[in-house]
Design a protein around this motif. Structure first.
Motif, PDB file in Angstrom:
ATOM      1  N   THR A   2       0.827  -1.212   0.000  1.00 36.59           N
ATOM      2  CA  THR A   2       0.000   0.000   0.000  1.00 36.59           C
ATOM      3  C   THR A   2       0.857   1.255   0.000  1.00 36.59           C
ATOM      4  OG1 THR A   2      -1.246  -1.275   1.609  1.00 36.59           O
ATOM      5  CG2 THR A   2      -2.080   0.918   1.085  1.00 36.59           C
ATOM      6  N   SER A   5      -1.314   7.321   2.172  1.00 41.02           N
ATOM      7  CA  SER A   5      -1.895   8.627   1.875  1.00 41.02           C
ATOM      8  C   SER A   5      -2.924   8.903   2.952  1.00 41.02           C
ATOM      9  CB  SER A   5      -2.565   8.602   0.495  1.00 41.02           C
ATOM     10  OG  SER A   5      -3.656   7.701   0.520  1.00 41.02           O
ATOM     11  N   ALA A   6      -3.415  10.130   2.980  1.00 40.35           N
ATOM     12  CA  ALA A   6      -4.457  10.455   3.961  1.00 40.35           C
ATOM     13  C   ALA A   6      -5.661   9.527   3.744  1.00 40.35           C
ATOM     14  CB  ALA A   6      -4.872  11.917   3.812  1.00 40.35           C
ATOM     15  N   TRP A   7      -5.972   9.248   2.454  1.00 40.02           N
ATOM     16  CA  TRP A   7      -7.119   8.396   2.133  1.00 40.02           C
ATOM     17  C   TRP A   7      -6.893   6.967   2.645  1.00 40.02           C
ATOM     18  CZ3 TRP A   7     -11.861   7.417   1.554  1.00 40.02           C
ATOM     19  CH2 TRP A   7     -12.320   6.290   0.883  1.00 40.02           C
ATOM     20  N   SER A   8      -5.646   6.431   2.455  1.00 34.69           N
ATOM     21  CA  SER A   8      -5.415   5.045   2.871  1.00 34.69           C
ATOM     22  C   SER A   8      -5.505   4.905   4.392  1.00 34.69           C
ATOM     23  CB  SER A   8      -4.065   4.534   2.346  1.00 34.69           C
ATOM     24  OG  SER A   8      -2.990   5.188   2.974  1.00 34.69           O
ATOM     25  N   PHE A  10      -7.367   6.831   6.322  1.00 31.15           N
ATOM     26  CA  PHE A  10      -8.797   6.980   6.637  1.00 31.15           C
ATOM     27  C   PHE A  10      -9.546   5.667   6.368  1.00 31.15           C
ATOM     28  CE2 PHE A  10     -13.123   7.977   5.164  1.00 31.15           C
ATOM     29  CZ  PHE A  10     -13.615   8.585   6.309  1.00 31.15           C
ATOM     30  N   LYS A  11      -9.224   5.063   5.197  1.00 26.68           N
ATOM     31  CA  LYS A  11      -9.920   3.840   4.810  1.00 26.68           C
ATOM     32  C   LYS A  11      -9.617   2.707   5.785  1.00 26.68           C
ATOM     33  CE  LYS A  11      -8.924   1.445   1.123  1.00 26.68           C
ATOM     34  NZ  LYS A  11      -8.545   1.075  -0.240  1.00 26.68           N
ATOM     35  N   GLN A  17      -7.848  -0.185  11.508  1.00 28.93           N
ATOM     36  CA  GLN A  17      -6.414  -0.152  11.192  1.00 28.93           C
ATOM     37  C   GLN A  17      -5.796  -1.548  11.276  1.00 28.93           C
ATOM     38  OE1 GLN A  17      -5.116   2.567  10.063  1.00 28.93           O
ATOM     39  NE2 GLN A  17      -6.128   4.327  10.997  1.00 28.93           N
TER      40      GLN A  17
END
Lengths: 421, 100
Positions: A2, A5-8, A10-11, A17
């Motif tokens: 992976t 990023s901020a998105w990863s 968040f997801k 986590q």
């Protein structure tokens, strides 16, 4: 793997986590590699990373006798600066600082580089004049430097000992772009980046011997079997002399010494900069970690040693330095102290150079300066290994400089390794 | 804490002493070729294990000593006066290994 990023983040938060991949593989050693770097410390991992990134090299391994980043990578005070004066050092450390400035983006890994300023106190007009010469030279060669008078210093760092010091503080030379970073994140970021380029990072794999043939190293004997090599780079600070002798090359201009560092229990934020001073025999540097611990250190233990543990007289000495400059810390408790093995060289400067063996390359002799040098050390060592010639920026970091009389002795201390702190 | 058994003073903490360096270095003749001086001044064995080294009892009797010490365990194997003649004339409790 992976990309962060901020998105990863968040997801992954939506699933607690819990679904992050491993950040690097744990491969079995192959029978042969094009390039083997010995030592998965910061310099070794950075070298492997830049070999892949800058030079497109494939089929690389990094061998580590213990665990990744378990040597000096985890045994330092994480200070980054480029306030060197000697030609050679000046350009090299400035290049390193510039690489630090973009390192988190480059690695896609937050190394928590914090340009919080490096504040070097002075206590006499002579020290002020020496600092003026150094910092003017830095400004003339494309770096940054400032002078803070006493009024500015008291405003920026109010709780230094301005009242009762044996050697009163009269001002400070400051490099605002300097600071520190999180040492583990640097090791992990480079390891992850190198692994992405296909580098095999092989832990628990100690090199125990080298087989030579016709002026070249043909294979390394390791605790996990024999590994054939086309090129070998040594990045084993503390044990450089041992590997050098395994290669049958005799003696190096290096002695192995102990350097201790210390961290206190965490306290509320009270020191925003890196503060250093050296006066009246003292030598001291301190900063505060993001967790709140005061991270500090001083001199070597003064005798040669391969033991990764320090001795008590220096604990007392460094504690005295602490309370002399920051009396408010006198009742803060020490949490941990540790020691690393320094390659102390004969002039206080490093080696990134070719060796008498055609396919063996040396990266050693970092004295106190290894952490800050990490990106540039890896950058130029990779370039040296890939192109089989030193870049002009590191041409003077060779083993023959002593016989040319071209020592790079920043401190002017002479050929006694323990004095180059 | 390392303890060094000074032949002149008895056992003392190493904080009283100042480390000198590698005692096996032998300096060449003054008119020896520059390469020999280069090797003596700049190159070191950097022993991992038992090494011969000099210590100065700077906060004690101020005598120089030759110590055999393990650089991994810090265990001390022997302590000798660096100057045998001095030890004899001062009646140090352990004799010199080699005559001055």
């Amino acid at each position: 793997m992976t990309r962060f990023s901020a998105w990863s983040v968040f997801k992954a938060g939506l699933s607690g986590q819990k679904n992050w991949d491993r950040q690097w593989r744990d491969p079995e050693p192959r029978p042969e590699y094009d390039v083997v770097i010995v030592g998965a410390g910061l310099h070794g991992l950075a070298t492997a990373y830049y070999l892949g990134k800058n030079h497109g090299a494939k089929n690389i391994a990094v061998l580590e006798k213990g665990w990744l980043g378990g040597g000096n990578a985890g045994r330092n005070t994480t200070i980054i600066r480029s306030n060197y004066m000697m030609p050679g050092n000046r350009q090299f450390y400035e290049h390193s600082l510039k690489l630090w400035e973009n390192l988190s983006h480059d690695l896609n890994y937050n190394v928590m580089f914090s340009q919080r300023a490096h504040v070097s106190l002075f206590h006499s007009p002579a020290a002020r004049d020496a600092a003026a010469r150094r910092y003017n030279l830095m400004r003339l060669t494309g770096s940054d430097g400032e002078f803070w008078d006493l009024a500015r210093l008291k405003k920026e760092i109010p709780h230094l000992n301005y009242n009762h010091a044996r050697f009163p503080i009269i001002g400070a030379a400051v490099q605002p772009r300097a600071g520190n970073a999180r040492h583990d994140a640097v090791a992990w970021g480079y390891a992850r980046g190198a692994d992405r380029q296909g580098v095999d990072i092989i832990q628990n794999c100690e090199v125990t011997g080298m087989e030579r043939e016709g002026g070249k190293v043909v294979s390394l004997q390791t605790s996990r079997g024999s590994i054939g090599v086309k090129k070998v780079g040594l990045a084993v600070a503390g044990n450089s002399s041992r590997l050098w002798q395994m290669a049958g090359l005799g003696r190096l201009p290096i002695e192995t010494h102990l350097l201790q560092a210390f961290v206190s229990e965490p306290i509320k934020p009270m020191l925003d900069q890196v503060v250093v001073y050296g006066v009246g025999g003292a030598h001291f540097y301190i900063s505060q970690s993001d967790k709140g611990g005061m991270v500090f250190g001083g001199d070597l233990d003064w005798y040669k040693s391969y033991a990764q543990r320090g001795n008590l007289p220096l604990v007392q000495d460094v504690s005295e330095c602490t309370t002399a400059i920051l009396p408010c810390l006198s009742r803060v408790r020490l949490l941990r102290h540790w020691a690393g093995l320094m390659d102390m060289s004969m002039d206080g400067s490093p080696f990134i150079c070719k060796t008498p063996l055609g396919n063996l390359y040396l990266n050693a002799g970092w004295n106190y300066g290894g952490f800050k040098a990490t990106p540039a050390s890896g950058w130029y060592f990779a370039d040296l290994i890939a192109n089989d010639r030193p870049d002009p920026t590191i041409g003077h970091f060779d083993l023959n400089r002593f016989s040319r009389g071209a020592n790079i002795d920043e401190r002017g201390a002479g050929p006694d390794p323990k004095l180059h702190g | 804490m390392i303890r060094i058994d000074c032949p002149y003073c008895g056992e003392r903490d190493h904080a009283e002493f100042s480390y000198g360096g590698d005692a096996t270095v032998e300096y060449p003749a003054l008119d020896a070729p520059a390469e020999e001086w280069h090797d003596a001044v700049f190159l070191r064995e950097n022993v991992r294990g038992v090494q011969r080294e000099t210590w100065h009892h700077v906060n004690g009797c101020r005598m120089w000593l030759i110590v055999e010490r393990d650089t991994v365990t810090h265990e001390i194997h022997s302590v000798q006066p660096a100057h045998g003649g001095m030890a004899r004339s001062l009646n140090a409790h352990r004799g010199p290994e080699k005559p001055e």
